[in-house]
Write an enzyme that holds these catalytic residues in place. Sequence first.
Site, PDB file in Angstrom:
ATOM      1  N   SER A 152       0.827  -1.203   0.000  1.00 31.75           N
ATOM      2  CA  SER A 152       0.000   0.000   0.000  1.00 31.75           C
ATOM      3  C   SER A 152       0.869   1.263   0.000  1.00 31.75           C
ATOM      4  CB  SER A 152      -0.961  -0.041   1.191  1.00 31.75           C
ATOM      5  OG  SER A 152      -1.936   0.965   1.097  1.00 31.75           O
ATOM      6  N   ASP A 206      -9.637  -4.471  -4.971  1.00 33.58           N
ATOM      7  CA  ASP A 206      -9.146  -3.465  -4.018  1.00 33.58           C
ATOM      8  C   ASP A 206     -10.004  -2.199  -4.106  1.00 33.58           C
ATOM      9  OD1 ASP A 206      -7.673  -1.705  -2.429  1.00 33.58           O
ATOM     10  OD2 ASP A 206      -5.749  -2.477  -3.130  1.00 33.58           O
ATOM     11  N   HIS A 238      -7.902  -5.122  -0.506  1.00 26.21           N
ATOM     12  CA  HIS A 238      -6.717  -4.373  -0.079  1.00 26.21           C
ATOM     13  C   HIS A 238      -5.996  -5.138   1.032  1.00 26.21           C
ATOM     14  CE1 HIS A 238      -4.181  -0.878  -0.098  1.00 26.21           C
ATOM     15  NE2 HIS A 238      -4.303  -0.730   1.212  1.00 26.21           N
TER      16      HIS A 238
END
Length: 260
Positions: A152, A206, A238
Amino acid sequence: MKVALFAKPITALAITLSSTIGFVLLSHSHQQLYSLKSKTHTHSMANNRSFIVWLHGLGDSGPANEPIKSLFTSPEFKNTTWSFPSAPSNSVTCNNGAVMPSWFDIHEIPVTANSPKDESGVLKAVQNVHAMIDKEIAAGTDPNNVFVCGFSQGGALTLASVLLYPKTLGGGAVFSGWVPFSSSIVEKISSNAKRTPILWSHGMADTTVLFEAGQAGPPFLVDVGVSCEFKAYPGLGHSISNEELRYLESWIKTRMPGSS
């Protein structure tokens, strides 16, 4: 008779002296050989060392991600040093200014391909990552055995750190990340950095860092002249999956010392 009597001790002395000189020379030779073997062993150990930096996502911490290394069980990782740094606490715009572990500011969630970018914050964070890499290389690790990985926000920082490092590294692995800077940064990417390979993985489900943000990465890298392998994971949100980590292990392994 006297001459004959003294001849034996002199001969014995000569033999003893020759033996002593021979022993000293042999010992010196052994010392040189040991020293050479020791230096060769030290050099070999340095060449076999590898270093993996793992950069966590927004609000997370380095120690919370340490279990990841337990999945890398191949013998090639026997001499690997892992680093799981924690981001400093910063105010984050997308969370109404709340203070939390964050490498740089994120303006909006979900992150899209066109989200605003905190380039100054990214560049500051990159300097800290580079300091870790510099320290490891100074300790004897070959730059080609250094790998930067991140999830991320950490994936976005991974990309920036690898592209802006002045030397060719073993590789950079981006998981659910995005390109955290504009095309103006391209001018700062050295020819050595362009030879560092990138692995980019992204879940197609995601909703935090949209798949489109991930998809924008490879074309950007192709334009820059950087090799990128992109892997899409259907149904993955995610998060990072064991499947992704297993592939990462094999991807790094093929780029480590002794691999063909």
